[in-house]
Design an enzyme around this catalytic site. Structure first.
Site, PDB file in Angstrom:
ATOM      1  N   CYS A 133       0.798  -1.232   0.000  1.00 13.62           N
ATOM      2  CA  CYS A 133       0.000   0.000   0.000  1.00 13.62           C
ATOM      3  C   CYS A 133       0.830   1.281   0.000  1.00 13.62           C
ATOM      4  CB  CYS A 133      -1.002  -0.003   1.155  1.00 13.62           C
ATOM      5  SG  CYS A 133      -0.258   0.036   2.808  1.00 13.62           S
ATOM      6  N   HIS A 192      -2.570   1.403   7.164  1.00 13.78           N
ATOM      7  CA  HIS A 192      -2.832   1.424   5.725  1.00 13.78           C
ATOM      8  C   HIS A 192      -2.452   2.808   5.205  1.00 13.78           C
ATOM      9  CE1 HIS A 192      -4.403   0.570   1.840  1.00 13.78           C
ATOM     10  NE2 HIS A 192      -5.334   1.489   1.919  1.00 13.78           N
ATOM     11  N   ASP A 215      -7.359   5.767  -3.062  1.00 12.29           N
ATOM     12  CA  ASP A 215      -6.649   4.588  -2.577  1.00 12.29           C
ATOM     13  C   ASP A 215      -6.446   3.594  -3.725  1.00 12.29           C
ATOM     14  OD1 ASP A 215      -5.612   2.481  -1.174  1.00 12.29           O
ATOM     15  OD2 ASP A 215      -7.352   2.163   0.116  1.00 12.29           O
TER      16      ASP A 215
END
Length: 559
Positions: A133, A192, A215
């Site tokens: 991520c 995250h 995202d």
């Protein structure tokens, strides 16, 4: 850039940071121990702008080509997010699971976006191995800043991933306190990383203009592409879950409650009492014009327990109920949050430990057990430690210890235990996380109580020293120091150094072995070619350590 431009940012210091700054900081760790790692965005290096336009061209091959849309920042963000995403045919990066990184670079080894984008172009647009991520978010930040869209990298701690916008997520343990793997299901991630981009939302109400969450990490979604956003941060805060795009996913990820279940040997499930987890903590980004961490949780959520928070959650739940009532399919956009389990307040368990420890140390753990009930209780306590990937997938159970004791009415018992270094040294996992659990059973009743905490194991310090006065084009020397706190030598040590305007691309130094309890120094000769604030980054790898990075910024005087 005019004020009528959709990505115009009025504040000059913010423009310098969110469009022009090439030196980034990305946060990771746990909500109680936020760690920083350096990142070089390289958005203005000579070949990067051409790569960014190639990226848009490749992205548009898979949808109706309409160059007039390129003036629309929402369109650009969605093209770039789709290109970063782990789509094997055209994505920039391949997302790695939790397996070994065969034929590729482990995500922790990247120091910046430049090498990733150049490798993608050099390999005829084949996905680069590997990203996770923070790598997706960092490369997306480089591309969007290069294209003139103000962008920043944001980290949230305790994030509910793959919930498919449900406001509840479950964790499962066996009766020994071992976290069980839920393969593709929703999981609570320790942290995250995603992006925010600044823009006016001409397609939405005026109050939704400003920062938009975006995202690129793959999500299991019932419909639409597997990336999320751009979602107005204000809409996430207000629980306006129907706003475009994917507000419901962000809202669920930072507002879901996590219920813990114990899976018995006969596969029946029992709720673990006292262990509800709350998501969406310590949302952080690098502050403007400094390397300090700025907490921006208030942009996403009202204060916990406040009246406004209750109003927003009630509003979101009401929308869910309406969706469930009108939806003919069983798959709805949101699923309703379960009511809290009725908890008998008989026993209480609390786990206390440090937020982080230096590698090589035993992990001290304090467990407090209290009997609230009117009678004597025979109890069974099981304490365990397991290593964990940052995305909630367990690596391995490392250690456990059992205790049996009787507690009189209103009596407390505190135990001090240690997880020895020898138990975690070989199996710590790439993210250096340990999940510690304590399971308490009342031997004459049905109930099970659970407490859990996470600790991050930090690598030994790597230091950088610069001489006091450095001038552009004049040879200079930096010193890098490595302390080995372990009782064994650090073997096959390699240090990679990089710094735009200080060193060309990257340099690699082989240190060999660093003896136990000793300090090794390395001298780095360099000639600065650019004046102003300049950052030097050092990354050490050896057999025992894979992700030891440090950075220091210094000022170079103009020649």
């Amino acid at each position: 850039m005019g004020q009528d431009d959709e990505v115009f940012l009025a504040n000059e210091a913010q423009r310098q940071e969110y469009v022009l700054n090439q030196d980034g900081v990305i946060y990771w760790g746990t909500e109680n121990a936020v760690l920083a790692q350096p990142w070089d965005f390289s958005q203005f290096e000579e070949d990067i702008v051409d790569i960014c336009f190639t990226l848009l061209d490749v992205g548009e091959r898979h949808r109706d080509k309409d160059h007039t849309q390129r003036k629309n920042p929402v369109y650009i963000c969605r093209i770039v997010a789709a290109m970063l995403n782990c789509d094997e045919f055209r994505g920039i990066l391949t997302e790695c699971g939790t397996r070994q990184y065969f034929n590729g670079t482990p995500p922790s080894k990247w120091l910046g976006s430049g090498p990733i984008l150049r490798q993608w172009i050099a390999s005829q647009c084949k996905p680069v191995r590997y990203g996770q991520c923070w790598v997706f978010a960092a490369v997306m930040c480089s591309v969007l800043r290069c294209l003139g869209i103000p962008t920043r990298v944001v980290t949230g701690f305790t994030w509910a991933h793959n919930t498919n916008s449900s406001l509840s997520v479950d964790e499962y343990y066996d009766e020994d306190g071992t976290l069980l793997t839920q393969d593709k299901n929703a999981r609570v991630w320790t942290f995250h990383v995603w992006n925010e981009c600044w823009m006016a939302r001409a397609d939405l109400l005026p109050e939704y203009s400003g920062w938009q969450a975006l995202d690129a990490t793959c999500q299991n979604k019932s419909k639409g592409p597997s990336f999320c956003g751009p979602a107005p941060v204000q809409a996430i805060k207000e629980g306006d879950t129907e706003a475009d795009y994917d507000v419901c996913y962000f809202f669920a990820a930072i507002n879901a409650k996590c219920q813990v279940w114990i899976q018995k040997t006969d596969h029946t499930l029992k709720p673990a009492l006292g262990s509800t987890k709350y998501t969406g903590n310590n949302i952080s980004t690098k502050s403007v014009d400094s390397e300090r961490c700025e907490d921006i949780t208030h942009n996403y959520k009202y204060p916990e327990g406040s009246f406004q928070e209750k109003v927003v959650l009630d509003k979101a739940y009401t929308k869910i109920k309406k969706l469930e009532a009108t939806s003919s399919s069983s798959k709805t956009q949101f699923s309703f949050i379960p009511t809290a389990l009725e908890e008998p307040v008989n026993l209480f368990i609390h786990l206390q430990l440090k937020n982080f420890l230096l590698r090589g140390q035993d992990v001290p753990l304090s467990i407090e057990v209290f009997n609230h009930s009117g009678g004597e209780k025979a109890t069974h306590l099981l304490v365990g430690a397991q290593s964990l990937h940052y995305n909630g997938v367990p690596v391995t159970q490392l250690w456990k210890e059992e205790f049996h004791f009787t507690l009189r009415s209103n009596e407390a018992n505190t135990l001090q235990v240690f997880v020895p270094y020898s138990q975690y040294r070989e199996e710590l996992g790439q993210d250096h996380l340990l999940r510690l659990t304590a399971i308490l059973k009342d031997e004459d009743s049905f109930y099970i109580y659970l407490a859990q905490e996470e600790i991050i194991i930090c690598d030994p310090p790597l230091t950088i020293e610069f001489p006091e006065n450095m001038v552009q084009y004049q040879p200079s020397m930096a010193k890098i120091g490595l302390l080995n706190p372990l009782t064994e030598p650090l073997e096959k040590c390699v240090i990679v150094v990089a710094g735009r305007g200080l060193i060309y691309r990257q340099r690699k130094y082989k240190l060999g072995s660093v003896q136990p309890k000793s300090i090794q120094q390395l001298q780095i000769p360099f000639t600065p070619t650019q004046a102003g604030p300049r950052r030097l980054t050092a990354h050490l790898t050896c057999l025992q350590l894979q992700n030891l990075k440090t950075y220091k910024t210094t000022n170079i005087a103009t020649a």
